[in-house]
Write a protein that holds these residues in place. Structure first.
Motif, PDB file in Angstrom:
ATOM      1  N   LEU A  21     -62.173  50.945  31.817  1.00 60.57           N
ATOM      2  CA  LEU A  21     -63.244  50.459  30.958  1.00 60.57           C
ATOM      3  C   LEU A  21     -64.482  50.115  31.779  1.00 60.57           C
ATOM      4  CD1 LEU A  21     -61.209  48.212  28.495  1.00 60.57           C
ATOM      5  CD2 LEU A  21     -61.916  50.596  28.208  1.00 60.57           C
ATOM      6  N   ILE A  22     -65.648  50.424  31.201  1.00 63.34           N
ATOM      7  CA  ILE A  22     -66.930  50.228  31.874  1.00 63.34           C
ATOM      8  C   ILE A  22     -67.820  49.387  30.969  1.00 63.34           C
ATOM      9  CG2 ILE A  22     -68.963  51.394  32.832  1.00 63.34           C
ATOM     10  CD1 ILE A  22     -67.170  53.931  33.015  1.00 63.34           C
ATOM     11  N   PRO A  23     -68.398  48.286  31.461  1.00 57.47           N
ATOM     12  CA  PRO A  23     -69.287  47.483  30.615  1.00 57.47           C
ATOM     13  C   PRO A  23     -70.617  48.183  30.380  1.00 57.47           C
ATOM     14  CG  PRO A  23     -69.252  46.602  32.852  1.00 57.47           C
ATOM     15  CD  PRO A  23     -68.237  47.712  32.810  1.00 57.47           C
ATOM     16  N   ILE A  24     -71.058  48.183  29.133  1.00 59.95           N
ATOM     17  CA  ILE A  24     -72.378  48.723  28.795  1.00 59.95           C
ATOM     18  C   ILE A  24     -73.242  47.546  28.314  1.00 59.95           C
ATOM     19  CG2 ILE A  24     -73.674  50.441  27.467  1.00 59.95           C
ATOM     20  CD1 ILE A  24     -71.742  51.684  29.451  1.00 59.95           C
ATOM     21  N   LEU A  25     -73.162  47.190  27.042  1.00 53.94           N
ATOM     22  CA  LEU A  25     -73.854  45.996  26.581  1.00 53.94           C
ATOM     23  C   LEU A  25     -73.043  44.736  26.861  1.00 53.94           C
ATOM     24  CD1 LEU A  25     -75.422  47.260  23.235  1.00 53.94           C
ATOM     25  CD2 LEU A  25     -76.532  46.931  25.453  1.00 53.94           C
ATOM     26  N   ALA A  26     -71.760  44.896  27.097  1.00 58.99           N
ATOM     27  CA  ALA A  26     -70.951  43.769  27.575  1.00 58.99           C
ATOM     28  C   ALA A  26     -71.306  43.506  29.031  1.00 58.99           C
ATOM     29  CB  ALA A  26     -69.469  44.084  27.444  1.00 58.99           C
ATOM     30  N   ALA A  27     -71.279  42.237  29.420  1.00 56.44           N
ATOM     31  CA  ALA A  27     -71.600  41.888  30.800  1.00 56.44           C
ATOM     32  C   ALA A  27     -70.434  42.157  31.735  1.00 56.44           C
ATOM     33  CB  ALA A  27     -72.008  40.415  30.873  1.00 56.44           C
ATOM     34  N   GLU A  28     -69.216  42.135  31.192  1.00 53.65           N
ATOM     35  CA  GLU A  28     -68.023  42.349  31.985  1.00 53.65           C
ATOM     36  C   GLU A  28     -66.901  42.801  31.056  1.00 53.65           C
ATOM     37  OE1 GLU A  28     -67.628  38.451  33.624  1.00 53.65           O
ATOM     38  OE2 GLU A  28     -66.459  37.697  31.914  1.00 53.65           O
ATOM     39  N   ILE A  29     -65.827  43.319  31.645  1.00 56.44           N
ATOM     40  CA  ILE A  29     -64.672  43.748  30.868  1.00 56.44           C
ATOM     41  C   ILE A  29     -63.671  42.595  30.786  1.00 56.44           C
ATOM     42  CG2 ILE A  29     -62.749  45.364  30.715  1.00 56.44           C
ATOM     43  CD1 ILE A  29     -65.485  46.621  30.194  1.00 56.44           C
ATOM     44  N   PRO A  30     -63.288  42.186  29.589  1.00 57.03           N
ATOM     45  CA  PRO A  30     -62.303  41.102  29.453  1.00 57.03           C
ATOM     46  C   PRO A  30     -60.942  41.516  29.997  1.00 57.03           C
ATOM     47  CG  PRO A  30     -63.459  41.536  27.378  1.00 57.03           C
ATOM     48  CD  PRO A  30     -63.766  42.672  28.287  1.00 57.03           C
ATOM     49  N   SER A  31     -60.143  40.533  30.348  1.00 58.90           N
ATOM     50  CA  SER A  31     -58.762  40.763  30.774  1.00 58.90           C
ATOM     51  C   SER A  31     -57.925  39.593  30.290  1.00 58.90           C
ATOM     52  CB  SER A  31     -58.684  40.894  32.300  1.00 58.90           C
ATOM     53  OG  SER A  31     -59.153  39.711  32.928  1.00 58.90           O
ATOM     54  N   LEU A  32     -56.624  39.697  30.442  1.00 57.89           N
ATOM     55  CA  LEU A  32     -55.735  38.627  29.991  1.00 57.89           C
ATOM     56  C   LEU A  32     -56.096  37.335  30.719  1.00 57.89           C
ATOM     57  CD1 LEU A  32     -53.200  38.270  28.138  1.00 57.89           C
ATOM     58  CD2 LEU A  32     -51.872  38.336  30.243  1.00 57.89           C
ATOM     59  N   GLY A  33     -56.314  36.290  29.948  1.00 57.92           N
ATOM     60  CA  GLY A  33     -56.714  35.023  30.528  1.00 57.92           C
ATOM     61  C   GLY A  33     -58.190  34.912  30.783  1.00 57.92           C
ATOM     62  N   ASN A  34     -58.893  36.000  30.636  1.00 54.95           N
ATOM     63  CA  ASN A  34     -60.345  36.002  30.813  1.00 54.95           C
ATOM     64  C   ASN A  34     -60.973  36.829  29.698  1.00 54.95           C
ATOM     65  OD1 ASN A  34     -62.929  35.635  31.892  1.00 54.95           O
ATOM     66  ND2 ASN A  34     -62.729  37.400  33.272  1.00 54.95           N
ATOM     67  N   GLY A  35     -60.716  36.388  28.477  1.00 52.44           N
ATOM     68  CA  GLY A  35     -61.296  37.065  27.325  1.00 52.44           C
ATOM     69  C   GLY A  35     -60.284  37.586  26.337  1.00 52.44           C
ATOM     70  N   VAL A  36     -59.167  38.160  26.825  1.00 53.40           N
ATOM     71  CA  VAL A  36     -58.134  38.687  25.935  1.00 53.40           C
ATOM     72  C   VAL A  36     -57.077  37.613  25.716  1.00 53.40           C
ATOM     73  CG1 VAL A  36     -56.408  40.474  25.572  1.00 53.40           C
ATOM     74  CG2 VAL A  36     -58.525  41.028  26.774  1.00 53.40           C
ATOM     75  N   ALA A  37     -56.830  37.267  24.452  1.00 51.88           N
ATOM     76  CA  ALA A  37     -55.824  36.252  24.129  1.00 51.88           C
ATOM     77  C   ALA A  37     -54.435  36.720  24.553  1.00 51.88           C
ATOM     78  CB  ALA A  37     -55.840  35.956  22.631  1.00 51.88           C
ATOM     79  N   ALA A  38     -53.611  35.780  25.002  1.00 52.96           N
ATOM     80  CA  ALA A  38     -52.271  36.127  25.483  1.00 52.96           C
ATOM     81  C   ALA A  38     -51.435  36.821  24.420  1.00 52.96           C
ATOM     82  CB  ALA A  38     -51.563  34.863  25.978  1.00 52.96           C
ATOM     83  N   ASP A  39     -51.668  36.474  23.146  1.00 52.55           N
ATOM     84  CA  ASP A  39     -50.886  37.091  22.065  1.00 52.55           C
ATOM     85  C   ASP A  39     -51.554  38.330  21.486  1.00 52.55           C
ATOM     86  OD1 ASP A  39     -53.008  35.976  20.721  1.00 52.55           O
ATOM     87  OD2 ASP A  39     -51.796  34.711  19.398  1.00 52.55           O
ATOM     88  N   GLY A  40     -52.670  38.747  22.078  1.00 50.85           N
ATOM     89  CA  GLY A  40     -53.333  39.975  21.631  1.00 50.85           C
ATOM     90  C   GLY A  40     -54.074  39.862  20.319  1.00 50.85           C
ATOM     91  N   THR A  41     -54.324  38.656  19.829  1.00 45.34           N
ATOM     92  CA  THR A  41     -54.959  38.505  18.510  1.00 45.34           C
ATOM     93  C   THR A  41     -56.466  38.324  18.579  1.00 45.34           C
ATOM     94  OG1 THR A  41     -54.544  36.110  18.538  1.00 45.34           O
ATOM     95  CG2 THR A  41     -52.876  37.518  17.491  1.00 45.34           C
ATOM     96  N   SER A  42     -57.050  38.278  19.773  1.00 47.15           N
ATOM     97  CA  SER A  42     -58.505  38.170  19.865  1.00 47.15           C
ATOM     98  C   SER A  42     -58.986  38.644  21.222  1.00 47.15           C
ATOM     99  CB  SER A  42     -58.976  36.723  19.630  1.00 47.15           C
ATOM    100  OG  SER A  42     -58.629  35.896  20.721  1.00 47.15           O
ATOM    101  N   VAL A  43     -60.256  38.989  21.288  1.00 45.51           N
ATOM    102  CA  VAL A  43     -60.906  39.308  22.554  1.00 45.51           C
ATOM    103  C   VAL A  43     -62.318  38.734  22.502  1.00 45.51           C
ATOM    104  CG1 VAL A  43     -61.647  41.588  21.709  1.00 45.51           C
ATOM    105  CG2 VAL A  43     -61.605  41.132  24.166  1.00 45.51           C
ATOM    106  N   THR A  44     -62.740  38.144  23.602  1.00 48.32           N
ATOM    107  CA  THR A  44     -64.071  37.567  23.697  1.00 48.32           C
ATOM    108  C   THR A  44     -64.897  38.339  24.717  1.00 48.32           C
ATOM    109  OG1 THR A  44     -63.309  35.351  23.105  1.00 48.32           O
ATOM    110  CG2 THR A  44     -65.397  35.496  24.298  1.00 48.32           C
TER     111      THR A  44
END
Length: 637
Positions: free
Chosen positions: A147-170
């Motif tokens: 994954l490559i960020p375009i308008l996102a500043a960075e790519i989320p990962s588990l514990g840094n944007g991606v919820a542990a249960d997979g129900t959200s991404v920030t």
């Protein structure tokens, strides 16, 4: 040692850096760890192994089938890794460098001319390519699925944007982005795009990409959280690539729902991309000029882009390689013998190929295109008198001479395949094989009760006279002829119909000749999954996605397939976070598609384009559109 202990041991090795990123990934998959667990391990690896490809492609072997495994598409269900803003290994040419502008005009030729520059209202690749010059998504993916960020500043990962249960991404958004009219890009635009696309009255052709979303929350002007309806292993697909381009709230807020198709934006969009639209004539050409406030410093390198439309693939090739009239020509679907002739007659350019060209498929209409009910033909409640019978579909499958089509027409551009989806090799069951046997096909028609009526069979009160439609293209018309010739030998009469691509792929609800209305018995076109996790691609078989008048024919299931067994498997894989289990479910789906003959895979295509010898900076891959990185392109001195 139990699985928890093995995970902890592997996490410790990843943290200490005693194992490479690739080794960690291999061991994680061997342990059968879930996607979030794998993502956590990769995150623990840090950047110490940044020279290694973090894609899970290395964990899968070739399926041993007739289709070629595409580079980087064989990964597990694990979350794709992030990539820095530097050029990835998917580059076919060195990345451009230097000051913004000064490079003159980039001359493009899309022989299937764009007709709209809003991806969300089109089903044609040509329109997505025109839009990606000026519109941008949050993220993209390179050839390896990174994954490559375009308008996102960075790519989320588990514990840094991606919820542990997979129900959200920030997502954190870039804070220095402007729209072409100078207004700031914010999280409100992301939320608005979701609401605009998911409004059923909009009839957005990309709405399927957003079905997993429950809500979009604006946390602050540069932070947005996407909440999913259930655990979502495919959290990275919404707002990615052409289907994920963001549209401006301040421009489009007055064109919600039924007003969407009348927005001036559709022909002259305001975007955040490297170039802004100066003028556009649908079916002819688009003119773009440099956006001086583009967020990426020193880019783009060209001052303007001219995208011409029209002609055919052969003349487009010659315009690059022999005459030098243009710098890049897209989608060279030309017979191999003609490609060689063009190469031998010109030295100004070359043909480039790369995996992920999609699958040329033959669709059977499961509804009746000759009977009108409730104001529409091909009504899902009126079954096709022939294709509702399994043996007829099986007979058609055995009557297509895939090898002749591949060898005579495609050459370097594709190989014969039994699969309807070829880009993700891990989901291809190796026991599926195609057969060309007209005697067996005739026996299947006999079993179905299709009796000869002169030279043509008759079944359920109607002759086996089928209208077979596709777009205007020399290769496709010859493909039609090969199919027609074989079917004529078993008592099936084919009427060939070719439609201009600007109409066929337009998605225009007012036109009866589009792929999605499917007012014919058979139709052929190419498409491919836009993600290494191909769940959205399979929406084309969901009973809830049948294209009909009430949804302005904007949904994905053009063939009007209704299979409760498929719907159940789809629901399971959509929520399955374990990569091994999701692979098994995808293979079950592929078997069901084959056994019930939902549609026919014909050719696993390679992408083929003609490129000037001086053009550099393109990064090709199976998960993006040709113009996604046009800001990096330049001409060598």
């Amino acid at each position: 040692m139990d699985s928890n202990s093995r995970f902890e041991e592997l996490m410790s090795a990843a943290t200490r850096g005693t194992l490479s990123r690739r080794s960690v990934l291999k061991r994680a998959v061997a342990l059968g760890l879930s996607a979030p667990a794998i993502a956590a391990l990769l995150a623990a690896c840090g950047s110490s192994s940044s020279n290694e490809t973090p894609s899970s492609a290395s964990t899968s072997s070739s399926s041993g089938t007739t289709a070629e495994a595409t580079s980087g598409s064989s990964g597990s269900g694990a979350t794709p890794s992030s990539s820095s803003g530097t050029p990835s290994a998917s580059s076919t040419e060195p990345a451009a460098s230097g000051p913004r502008g000064g490079g003159g005009t980039l001359r493009l030729l899309w022989w299937q001319a764009p007709t709209i520059i809003n991806c969300h209202l089109s089903s044609g690749t040509k329109d997505f390519d025109a839009a990606r010059v000026c519109l941008e998504p949050l993220i993209e993916a390179d050839k390896d699925g990174n994954l490559i960020p375009i308008l996102a500043a960075e790519i989320p990962s588990l514990g840094n944007g991606v919820a542990a249960d997979g129900t959200s991404v920030t997502y954190k958004l870039r804070d220095n982005v402007k729209w072409h009219d100078g207004q700031p890009f914010t999280a409100d635009d992301v939320k608005f795009t979701y609401e605009w696309v998911s409004n059923p009255d909009t009839a957005a052709t990309t709405s399927g990409n957003y079905l997993s979303i429950d809500s979009v929350e604006v946390v602050d002007p540069h932070t947005v959280t996407i909440h999913f309806k259930s655990p979502n292993p495919d959290w990275f697909t919404p707002f990615r690539s052409g289907e994920g381009v963001i549209i401006p709230q301040h421009i489009m807020k007055d064109f919600m729902g039924a007003q969407a198709h009348s927005a001036p934006f559709n022909l002259k969009p305001i975007g955040t991309g490297p170039f802004k639209v100066d003028s556009f004539t649908p079916g002819d050409n688009a003119q773009y000029s440099i956006f001086d406030d583009y967020w990426d410093p020193g880019k783009p390198h060209f001052d303007a882009v001219e995208m011409k439309g029209g002609g055919d693939a052969t003349s487009a090739s010659r315009a690059v390689i022999q005459t030098g009239e243009v710098d890049y020509a897209w989608n060279i679907q030309v017979e191999e013998a003609v490609l060689k002739q063009i190469e031998s007659a010109g030295e100004l350019g070359k043909f480039i190929t790369w995996p992920g060209g999609g699958t040329e498929k033959l669709l059977m209409n499961r509804s009746d295109p000759d009977t009108e009910q409730d104001g529409q033909k091909s009504n899902k409640n009126v079954p096709h008198p022939h294709f509702k019978v399994l043996e007829v579909r099986q007979a058609l499958n055995m009557s297509v001479d895939r090898d002749s089509i591949a060898n005579q027409l495609y050459g370097r551009g594709g190989k014969a395949t039994p699969y309807v989806c070829n880009n993700v090799s891990r989901i291809l069951p190796p026991d599926i094989k195609y057969t060309y046997d007209l005697d067996q096909a005739a026996a299947l028609l006999d079993k179905a009760g299709a009796k000869m009526n002169g030279k043509v069979r008759n079944l359920n009160g109607r002759d086996l006279h089928w209208v077979y439609q596709t777009s205007v293209n020399e290769v496709r018309q010859k493909n039609q002829e090969i199919v027609k010739q074989s079917l004529s030998k078993i008592g099936v009469e084919i009427e060939i119909k070719s439609i201009d691509a600007s109409v066929y792929f337009s998605g225009d609800p007012s036109n009866d000749q589009t792929t999605n209305k499917f007012y014919a018995d058979l139709e052929m076109y190419t498409n491919s999954p836009s993600s290494p996790f191909p769940i959205l691609w399979f929406q084309r078989y969901l009973s809830t996605q049948i294209a009909q008048k009430e949804n302005q024919w904007a949904l994905d299931n053009y063939a009007r397939i209704n299979s409760p067994e498929f719907d159940k498997l789809y629901d399971e894989v959509q929520q399955e976070m374990d990569p091994k289990k999701s692979t098994d479910l995808f293979q079950q789906i592929m078997h069901l598609v084959w056994d019930q003959v939902f549609e026919l895979g014909l050719i696993s295509r390679q992408n083929v384009s003609a490129v000037s010898n001086k053009l550099q900076g393109q990064k090709t891959g199976p998960w993006t559109y040709d113009t996604w990185d046009v800001q990096d392109w330049s001409m060598s001195k």
